[in-house]
Scaffold this motif. Structure first.
Motif, PDB file in Angstrom:
ATOM      1  N   ARG A 246     -47.109 -27.136  28.732  1.00 15.88           N
ATOM      2  CA  ARG A 246     -46.069 -27.578  27.691  1.00 15.88           C
ATOM      3  C   ARG A 246     -45.311 -26.337  27.459  1.00 15.88           C
ATOM      4  O   ARG A 246     -43.918 -26.497  27.554  1.00 15.88           O
ATOM      5  CB  ARG A 246     -46.707 -28.155  26.536  1.00 15.88           C
ATOM      6  CG  ARG A 246     -45.529 -28.592  25.440  1.00 15.88           C
ATOM      7  CD  ARG A 246     -44.850 -29.664  26.141  1.00 15.88           C
ATOM      8  NE  ARG A 246     -43.779 -29.980  24.981  1.00 15.88           N
ATOM      9  CZ  ARG A 246     -42.368 -29.594  25.313  1.00 15.88           C
ATOM     10  NH1 ARG A 246     -42.183 -28.625  26.223  1.00 15.88           N
ATOM     11  NH2 ARG A 246     -41.519 -29.785  24.539  1.00 15.88           N
ATOM     12  N   LEU A 247     -45.761 -25.022  27.343  1.00 11.58           N
ATOM     13  CA  LEU A 247     -45.029 -24.029  27.362  1.00 11.58           C
ATOM     14  C   LEU A 247     -43.968 -23.800  28.475  1.00 11.58           C
ATOM     15  O   LEU A 247     -42.868 -23.527  28.378  1.00 11.58           O
ATOM     16  CB  LEU A 247     -45.570 -22.772  26.959  1.00 11.58           C
ATOM     17  CG  LEU A 247     -46.460 -22.815  25.227  1.00 11.58           C
ATOM     18  CD1 LEU A 247     -47.449 -21.643  25.288  1.00 11.58           C
ATOM     19  CD2 LEU A 247     -45.416 -22.603  24.264  1.00 11.58           C
ATOM     20  N   ALA A 248     -44.536 -23.980  29.763  1.00  7.40           N
ATOM     21  CA  ALA A 248     -43.958 -23.725  30.788  1.00  7.40           C
ATOM     22  C   ALA A 248     -42.775 -24.819  30.860  1.00  7.40           C
ATOM     23  O   ALA A 248     -41.645 -24.493  31.727  1.00  7.40           O
ATOM     24  CB  ALA A 248     -44.961 -23.607  32.055  1.00  7.40           C
ATOM     25  N   GLN A 249     -42.844 -26.117  30.447  1.00  8.11           N
ATOM     26  CA  GLN A 249     -41.902 -26.805  30.630  1.00  8.11           C
ATOM     27  C   GLN A 249     -40.579 -26.427  30.052  1.00  8.11           C
ATOM     28  O   GLN A 249     -39.335 -26.571  30.351  1.00  8.11           O
ATOM     29  CB  GLN A 249     -42.104 -28.071  29.886  1.00  8.11           C
ATOM     30  CG  GLN A 249     -43.275 -28.996  30.750  1.00  8.11           C
ATOM     31  CD  GLN A 249     -43.657 -30.291  30.125  1.00  8.11           C
ATOM     32  OE1 GLN A 249     -42.982 -30.690  29.343  1.00  8.11           O
ATOM     33  NE2 GLN A 249     -45.021 -30.576  30.459  1.00  8.11           N
ATOM     34  N   ASP A 250     -40.641 -25.445  28.902  1.00 11.96           N
ATOM     35  CA  ASP A 250     -39.515 -24.991  28.425  1.00 11.96           C
ATOM     36  C   ASP A 250     -39.629 -23.478  28.251  1.00 11.96           C
ATOM     37  O   ASP A 250     -39.528 -22.801  27.229  1.00 11.96           O
ATOM     38  CB  ASP A 250     -39.377 -25.304  26.859  1.00 11.96           C
ATOM     39  CG  ASP A 250     -38.968 -27.072  26.805  1.00 11.96           C
ATOM     40  OD1 ASP A 250     -38.037 -27.477  27.527  1.00 11.96           O
ATOM     41  OD2 ASP A 250     -39.710 -27.711  26.137  1.00 11.96           O
ATOM     42  N   ALA A 251     -40.091 -22.946  29.411  1.00  7.38           N
ATOM     43  CA  ALA A 251     -40.230 -21.517  29.544  1.00  7.38           C
ATOM     44  C   ALA A 251     -39.104 -20.408  28.849  1.00  7.38           C
ATOM     45  O   ALA A 251     -37.857 -20.865  28.903  1.00  7.38           O
ATOM     46  CB  ALA A 251     -40.464 -20.927  30.920  1.00  7.38           C
ATOM     47  N   GLU A 252     -39.602 -19.543  28.138  1.00  4.47           N
ATOM     48  CA  GLU A 252     -38.617 -18.571  27.303  1.00  4.47           C
ATOM     49  C   GLU A 252     -37.955 -19.201  26.384  1.00  4.47           C
ATOM     50  O   GLU A 252     -36.972 -18.618  25.819  1.00  4.47           O
ATOM     51  CB  GLU A 252     -37.973 -17.837  28.243  1.00  4.47           C
ATOM     52  CG  GLU A 252     -38.766 -16.940  29.250  1.00  4.47           C
ATOM     53  CD  GLU A 252     -38.071 -15.822  30.208  1.00  4.47           C
ATOM     54  OE1 GLU A 252     -37.744 -14.915  29.346  1.00  4.47           O
ATOM     55  OE2 GLU A 252     -38.047 -15.975  31.304  1.00  4.47           O
ATOM     56  N   GLU A 253     -38.198 -20.380  25.844  1.00  8.36           N
ATOM     57  CA  GLU A 253     -37.627 -20.984  24.575  1.00  8.36           C
ATOM     58  C   GLU A 253     -39.065 -21.377  23.637  1.00  8.36           C
ATOM     59  O   GLU A 253     -40.143 -21.814  24.243  1.00  8.36           O
ATOM     60  CB  GLU A 253     -37.180 -22.420  25.053  1.00  8.36           C
ATOM     61  CG  GLU A 253     -35.906 -22.448  26.052  1.00  8.36           C
ATOM     62  CD  GLU A 253     -34.586 -21.774  25.593  1.00  8.36           C
ATOM     63  OE1 GLU A 253     -34.325 -21.887  24.455  1.00  8.36           O
ATOM     64  OE2 GLU A 253     -34.078 -20.946  26.159  1.00  8.36           O
ATOM     65  N   VAL A 254     -38.621 -21.253  22.519  1.00  8.30           N
ATOM     66  CA  VAL A 254     -39.631 -21.647  21.521  1.00  8.30           C
ATOM     67  C   VAL A 254     -39.974 -23.140  21.490  1.00  8.30           C
ATOM     68  O   VAL A 254     -38.961 -23.910  21.622  1.00  8.30           O
ATOM     69  CB  VAL A 254     -39.072 -21.438  19.987  1.00  8.30           C
ATOM     70  CG1 VAL A 254     -40.150 -21.836  18.988  1.00  8.30           C
ATOM     71  CG2 VAL A 254     -39.008 -20.108  19.939  1.00  8.30           C
ATOM     72  N   VAL A 255     -41.257 -23.529  21.661  1.00  4.45           N
ATOM     73  CA  VAL A 255     -41.794 -24.934  21.419  1.00  4.45           C
ATOM     74  C   VAL A 255     -42.382 -25.100  20.125  1.00  4.45           C
ATOM     75  O   VAL A 255     -43.347 -24.374  19.814  1.00  4.45           O
ATOM     76  CB  VAL A 255     -42.782 -25.400  22.726  1.00  4.45           C
ATOM     77  CG1 VAL A 255     -42.971 -26.969  22.374  1.00  4.45           C
ATOM     78  CG2 VAL A 255     -42.170 -24.772  23.905  1.00  4.45           C
ATOM     79  N   GLU A 256     -42.067 -25.850  19.335  1.00  2.87           N
ATOM     80  CA  GLU A 256     -42.414 -26.154  18.000  1.00  2.87           C
ATOM     81  C   GLU A 256     -43.890 -26.508  18.079  1.00  2.87           C
ATOM     82  O   GLU A 256     -44.481 -27.304  18.885  1.00  2.87           O
ATOM     83  CB  GLU A 256     -41.505 -27.147  17.337  1.00  2.87           C
ATOM     84  CG  GLU A 256     -40.076 -26.786  17.091  1.00  2.87           C
ATOM     85  CD  GLU A 256     -39.153 -27.597  16.724  1.00  2.87           C
ATOM     86  OE1 GLU A 256     -39.559 -29.132  16.258  1.00  2.87           O
ATOM     87  OE2 GLU A 256     -38.104 -27.596  16.202  1.00  2.87           O
TER      88      GLU A 256
END
Length: 113
Positions: free
Chosen positions: A44-54
């Motif tokens: 899930r973190l990799a889907q939005d790499a280098e962006e904050v995932v809530e």
């Protein structure tokens, strides 16, 4: 009958390669062993790499429920951090963002800032 071509999506950060469709993580060409929940969090973190995932989005991805026990998510993030650090030359790829969530980072570029 034709087979549908699946597009391989690989997220790469500082020697870490996350093969999302293959459920496979490599560090400098070596396999990284992760527990299922740790991979789900990393995915899930990799889907939005280098962006904050809530927190809420991560919790729903991991547990699929409306229960919002923050400790469960914090524990999974800690386990993932330790697993990656122990197999990736001590590098920390997971950053906590206070009161918001987590993000996957490239520790090599973060150290330069």
């Amino acid at each position: 009958m034709q087979e549908a071509a699946t597009k391989e999506r690989v997220v790469q950060l500082g020697g870490l390669a996350i093969h999302l469709s293959q459920i496979c993580v490599m560090y400098k060409g070596r396999p990284v062993s992760l527990l299922k929940k740790s991979f789900l969090l990393l995915d899930r973190l990799a889907q939005d790499a280098e962006e904050v995932v809530e927190h809420d989005k991560l919790h729903t991805h991991l547990y699929g429920s409306k229960c919002r026990c923050k400790r469960n998510l914090d524990t999974q993030a800690s386990l993932l951090r330790r697993a990656l650090a122990s197999q990736c030359e001590g590098k920390n790829f997971i950053k906590s963002v206070r009161s918001k969530g987590y993000k996957l980072i490239n520790p090599d570029t973060q150290a330069a800032k």
